[in-house]
Design a protein around this motif. Sequence first.
Motif, PDB file in Angstrom:
ATOM      1  N   GLY A 108      -0.052 -25.937  13.403  1.00 41.60           N
ATOM      2  CA  GLY A 108       0.556 -24.998  12.486  1.00 41.60           C
ATOM      3  C   GLY A 108       0.799 -23.712  13.376  1.00 41.60           C
ATOM      4  N   ALA A 109       1.272 -22.833  12.228  1.00 44.09           N
ATOM      5  CA  ALA A 109       1.560 -21.323  12.792  1.00 44.09           C
ATOM      6  C   ALA A 109       0.862 -20.455  11.839  1.00 44.09           C
ATOM      7  CB  ALA A 109       3.195 -21.027  12.709  1.00 44.09           C
ATOM      8  N   TRP A 110       0.699 -19.104  12.466  1.00 46.78           N
ATOM      9  CA  TRP A 110      -0.122 -18.122  11.731  1.00 46.78           C
ATOM     10  C   TRP A 110       0.516 -16.719  11.941  1.00 46.78           C
ATOM     11  CZ3 TRP A 110      -1.940 -14.387  14.883  1.00 46.78           C
ATOM     12  CH2 TRP A 110      -2.147 -14.522  16.276  1.00 46.78           C
ATOM     13  N   LEU A 111       0.426 -15.817  11.153  1.00 44.69           N
ATOM     14  CA  LEU A 111       0.635 -14.556  11.187  1.00 44.69           C
ATOM     15  C   LEU A 111      -0.129 -13.630  10.806  1.00 44.69           C
ATOM     16  CD1 LEU A 111       3.100 -12.364  11.393  1.00 44.69           C
ATOM     17  CD2 LEU A 111       3.751 -12.758   9.136  1.00 44.69           C
ATOM     18  N   ARG A 112      -0.630 -12.570  11.331  1.00 47.00           N
ATOM     19  CA  ARG A 112      -1.630 -11.445  11.027  1.00 47.00           C
ATOM     20  C   ARG A 112      -0.914 -10.243  10.942  1.00 47.00           C
ATOM     21  NH1 ARG A 112      -5.561  -9.522  15.739  1.00 47.00           N
ATOM     22  NH2 ARG A 112      -6.675  -7.852  14.565  1.00 47.00           N
ATOM     23  N   THR A 113      -1.433  -9.668   9.606  1.00 52.38           N
ATOM     24  CA  THR A 113      -0.728  -8.506   9.396  1.00 52.38           C
ATOM     25  C   THR A 113      -1.884  -7.508   9.014  1.00 52.38           C
ATOM     26  OG1 THR A 113      -0.362  -8.893   7.125  1.00 52.38           O
ATOM     27  CG2 THR A 113       1.442  -9.145   8.730  1.00 52.38           C
ATOM     28  N   ALA A 114      -1.745  -6.201   9.029  1.00 48.09           N
ATOM     29  CA  ALA A 114      -2.531  -5.060   8.426  1.00 48.09           C
ATOM     30  C   ALA A 114      -2.483  -5.040   6.835  1.00 48.09           C
ATOM     31  CB  ALA A 114      -2.408  -3.865   9.054  1.00 48.09           C
ATOM     32  N   GLY A 115      -3.364  -4.751   6.261  1.00 47.91           N
ATOM     33  CA  GLY A 115      -3.542  -4.747   4.596  1.00 47.91           C
ATOM     34  C   GLY A 115      -2.767  -3.317   4.303  1.00 47.91           C
ATOM     35  N   THR A 164       9.557   2.236   4.480  1.00 47.28           N
ATOM     36  CA  THR A 164       9.236   1.908   3.338  1.00 47.28           C
ATOM     37  C   THR A 164       7.904   1.367   3.602  1.00 47.28           C
ATOM     38  OG1 THR A 164       9.577   0.693   1.135  1.00 47.28           O
ATOM     39  CG2 THR A 164      10.235  -0.526   3.092  1.00 47.28           C
ATOM     40  N   PRO A 165       6.714   1.274   2.487  1.00 48.91           N
ATOM     41  CA  PRO A 165       5.438   0.497   2.840  1.00 48.91           C
ATOM     42  C   PRO A 165       5.338  -0.878   3.171  1.00 48.91           C
ATOM     43  CG  PRO A 165       5.359   1.952   1.070  1.00 48.91           C
ATOM     44  CD  PRO A 165       7.035   1.949   1.540  1.00 48.91           C
ATOM     45  N   VAL A 166       5.471  -1.719   3.851  1.00 47.81           N
ATOM     46  CA  VAL A 166       5.115  -2.916   4.199  1.00 47.81           C
ATOM     47  C   VAL A 166       4.214  -3.144   5.246  1.00 47.81           C
ATOM     48  CG1 VAL A 166       7.793  -3.249   3.771  1.00 47.81           C
ATOM     49  CG2 VAL A 166       6.878  -3.158   6.172  1.00 47.81           C
ATOM     50  N   PRO A 167       3.673  -4.054   5.383  1.00 42.23           N
ATOM     51  CA  PRO A 167       2.476  -4.578   6.437  1.00 42.23           C
ATOM     52  C   PRO A 167       2.917  -4.332   7.980  1.00 42.23           C
ATOM     53  CG  PRO A 167       2.486  -6.277   4.985  1.00 42.23           C
ATOM     54  CD  PRO A 167       3.943  -5.702   4.748  1.00 42.23           C
ATOM     55  N   ALA A 179     -12.602  -6.408   4.303  1.00 43.26           N
ATOM     56  CA  ALA A 179     -12.456  -5.745   2.802  1.00 43.26           C
ATOM     57  C   ALA A 179     -12.171  -4.272   3.052  1.00 43.26           C
ATOM     58  CB  ALA A 179     -13.691  -5.907   2.017  1.00 43.26           C
ATOM     59  N   GLY A 180     -11.789  -3.391   2.139  1.00 47.54           N
ATOM     60  CA  GLY A 180     -11.643  -2.228   2.159  1.00 47.54           C
ATOM     61  C   GLY A 180     -10.442  -1.773   2.956  1.00 47.54           C
ATOM     62  N   ALA A 181     -10.427  -0.539   3.339  1.00 47.85           N
ATOM     63  CA  ALA A 181      -9.156  -0.096   3.909  1.00 47.85           C
ATOM     64  C   ALA A 181      -8.919  -0.858   5.422  1.00 47.85           C
ATOM     65  CB  ALA A 181      -9.555   1.488   4.384  1.00 47.85           C
ATOM     66  N   ILE A 207      -4.096 -13.032   6.881  1.00 45.41           N
ATOM     67  CA  ILE A 207      -3.489 -13.986   8.074  1.00 45.41           C
ATOM     68  C   ILE A 207      -3.022 -15.156   7.256  1.00 45.41           C
ATOM     69  CG2 ILE A 207      -4.146 -15.586   9.961  1.00 45.41           C
ATOM     70  CD1 ILE A 207      -6.436 -14.024  10.402  1.00 45.41           C
ATOM     71  N   LYS A 208      -1.525 -15.563   7.360  1.00 42.04           N
ATOM     72  CA  LYS A 208      -0.682 -16.545   6.899  1.00 42.04           C
ATOM     73  C   LYS A 208      -0.825 -17.766   7.585  1.00 42.04           C
ATOM     74  CE  LYS A 208       3.053 -14.331   5.709  1.00 42.04           C
ATOM     75  NZ  LYS A 208       4.355 -14.140   4.832  1.00 42.04           N
ATOM     76  N   TRP A 209      -0.955 -18.708   7.175  1.00 47.01           N
ATOM     77  CA  TRP A 209      -1.214 -19.982   7.958  1.00 47.01           C
ATOM     78  C   TRP A 209      -0.190 -20.911   7.288  1.00 47.01           C
ATOM     79  CZ3 TRP A 209      -2.500 -22.452  12.277  1.00 47.01           C
ATOM     80  CH2 TRP A 209      -2.584 -24.010  12.110  1.00 47.01           C
ATOM     81  N   LEU A 210       0.610 -21.646   8.031  1.00 44.54           N
ATOM     82  CA  LEU A 210       1.607 -22.672   7.716  1.00 44.54           C
ATOM     83  C   LEU A 210       1.551 -23.767   8.549  1.00 44.54           C
ATOM     84  CD1 LEU A 210       4.089 -22.797   5.661  1.00 44.54           C
ATOM     85  CD2 LEU A 210       5.384 -21.945   7.423  1.00 44.54           C
TER      86      LEU A 210
END
Length: 253
Positions: A91-98, A77-80, A45-47, A52-55
């Motif tokens: 399946g597959a996963w992708l982890r990104t910063a908030g 531009t602001p993107v993760p 949570a927070g900053a 994590i996307k799971w497919l």
Amino acid sequence: MGGAFSGIPEADVEVPAPVLREAAGRAVRAVWLNEVDGLTFQVGAGAGREFIKWLPGHDGSEFAAEARRLEWARAYTPVPRALGYGVERHGAWLRTAGLAGESAVSPRWVADPRSAVTAIGRGLRALHDALPVRDCPFSWSVASRLAAAPTAGRVTPAQARAMLDRAPPVDTLVVCHGDPCAPNTLIDDAGQWSGHVDLGALGVADRWADLAVATWSTQWNYGPGWEDTLLDAYGIAPDPDRIAYYRQVWDVT
């Protein structure tokens, strides 16, 4: 889950083992379920929060493509920031910063559609203005999208050729978001757009490829009557012919 629902999950969701592993003991909650049973989880949570996307049942090629696009676009531009991706047995996963802000379809913004739709329109214009077409290595053209459509069984090769033959002249080439539906714009506490997510289809195309779907999405997420508000915020008049065409392309691709 049957693949028909898209939105915030209404019931407890089992967290896949790879997501728990990447979370490394931090709190995890499901925040989005899409039409193909793909799940997005917030970690922490927070900053310092991450997502994590799971497919399930996929080979990870979608997330590899998205990670490349995020890495390119975040210079402009602001993107993760992509933190990692991988393929597991199921399946597959992708982890990104908030990023700062929350989805334009969070309860707060669904209750204030004028502010949400205005932010979406302004955010899409800012995205189109910021990303350099000449330097973009990715395409989202009608030709490239239709070339892949027969493989998915949605349109025959002959139908794809016919659709390509009647494509309207390009209005303005931009680097399109590729999935400009309302949930993919983030809005800050002041009601201003603060970033974009889910850029797996980002690429060069006519701006109406994005605008046709972004306006359509206002109907799904806020009800009728908000399309012109989005176009006004973007700074453009409606183009019914291009809107109809690019919505049809969206349907078959």
